[in-house]
Motif scaffolding. Structure first.
Motif, mmCIF file in Angstrom:
data_model
loop_
_atom_site.group_PDB
_atom_site.id
_atom_site.type_symbol
_atom_site.label_atom_id
_atom_site.label_comp_id
_atom_site.label_asym_id
_atom_site.label_seq_id
_atom_site.Cartn_x
_atom_site.Cartn_y
_atom_site.Cartn_z
ATOM 1 N N ARG A 135 0.811 -1.220 0.000
ATOM 2 C CA ARG A 135 0.000 0.000 0.000
ATOM 3 C C ARG A 135 0.842 1.266 0.000
ATOM 4 N NH1 ARG A 135 -3.824 -1.511 -2.328
ATOM 5 N NH2 ARG A 135 -4.703 0.542 -1.889
ATOM 6 N N ARG A 165 -5.701 -5.698 -5.006
ATOM 7 C CA ARG A 165 -5.789 -6.223 -3.651
ATOM 8 C C ARG A 165 -4.578 -7.088 -3.320
ATOM 9 N NH1 ARG A 165 -10.742 -9.601 -2.896
ATOM 10 N NH2 ARG A 165 -10.334 -10.206 -5.047
ATOM 11 N N ARG A 166 -4.122 -6.986 -2.099
ATOM 12 C CA ARG A 166 -2.968 -7.769 -1.664
ATOM 13 C C ARG A 166 -3.242 -9.269 -1.807
ATOM 14 N NH1 ARG A 166 -2.433 -5.573 2.823
ATOM 15 N NH2 ARG A 166 -0.619 -4.208 2.554
#
Length: 260
Positions: A135, A165-166
């Motif tokens: 992020r 998204r991770r």
């Protein structure tokens, strides 16, 4: 985040085969803007892979299902017969699954930067660190510089990277890091050009030999002076080499890679 059309129709009537372009990891179909602008004589399809671009909210379903998804989407756009296929990085790895699972749908394949060697301990450690900084905008700016992405394209690269998204990145990275060539690749016997940037990582360059053992018809080449995402690093060179391949020849500027 910008959106990019999935289907690009030729400017005039065309008898050329459709071309499907598969994007790399942590980017999306918008990475192909310079190529679509130069390929106005044919239908070009640029699908977002699940979890990226316009599909960022979707889970990563695994490479086999992604390959099936691509063919289903292409067919859904009215392409029932063989198409030419090009992929870079994750797109090249995914393209190999398309060749293995749907060999009759692909006329020719142009693959660049496919990592096929299982990741070592050092690479796995770097992947974990990347996820830890996922992020952080500075991380994506550093990635853009490392990949040789031009200055005017870095803001979009950073913005999109932050949107992924991770969980998507972790699932995709784990699968790709396992390396290897998919079972069934021998079912595809059509033209295959496998390229690595001359300045790409050693693992990517060494992956050419891995592919050659599974696909004897593959032509192995290095793109002179290029890094990983050379479709934006040197748009003119990439476009001219891709165009030559679609016309049935291998551009002489590519450097041959000896087979082991």
């Amino acid at each position: 985040m910008t959106t990019f059309a999935e289907v690009h129709h030729p400017e005039t009537g065309s008898s050329e085969r459709p071309l499907v372009l598969l994007h790399g990891g942590n980017v999306a179909s918008w990475m192909w803007q310079p190529q679509v602008a130069a390929l106005t004589d044919r239908m070009v399809l640029t699908p977002d892979l699940p979890g990226f671009g316009g599909r960022v909210g979707e889970d990563w379903p695994g490479l086999d299902m992604v390959a099936d998804d691509i063919v289903a989407r292409v067919t859904g756009h009215g392409v029932d017969g063989p198409f030419d296929l090009a992929g870079l990085s994750l797109g090249a790895v995914t393209a190999l699954r398309v060749l293995a699972r749907h060999p009759d749908r692909v006329h020719s394949a142009f693959l660049s930067g496919a990592p096929l060697i299982p990741a070592g301990a050092g690479v796995r450690l770097i992947s974990r660190l990347q996820l830890a900084f996922w992020r952080a905008p500075w991380f994506w700016r550093a990635q853009a510089m490392a990949f040789g992405i031009p200055q005017d394209a870095r803001a979009l690269y950073v913005a999109h990277g932050l949107s992924v998204r991770r969980e998507t990145a972790s699932a995709m990275s784990t699968e790709v890091s396992a390396g290897g060539v998919p079972a069934g690749i021998g079912r595809y016997s059509g033209p295959l050009l496998a390229i690595a940037g001359e300045k790409d990582t050693a693992a990517v360059r060494q992956s050419l030999a891995v592919l050659a053992k599974a696909a004897p018809q593959a032509k192995l080449r290095l793109a002179p002076g290029m890094h990983h995402m050379w479709n934006v690093e040197n748009t003119a060179l990439f476009n001219e080499i891709l165009r030559s391949w679609l016309d049935g020849t291998s551009d002489p500027r590519l450097l041959p890679v000896p087979r082991d």
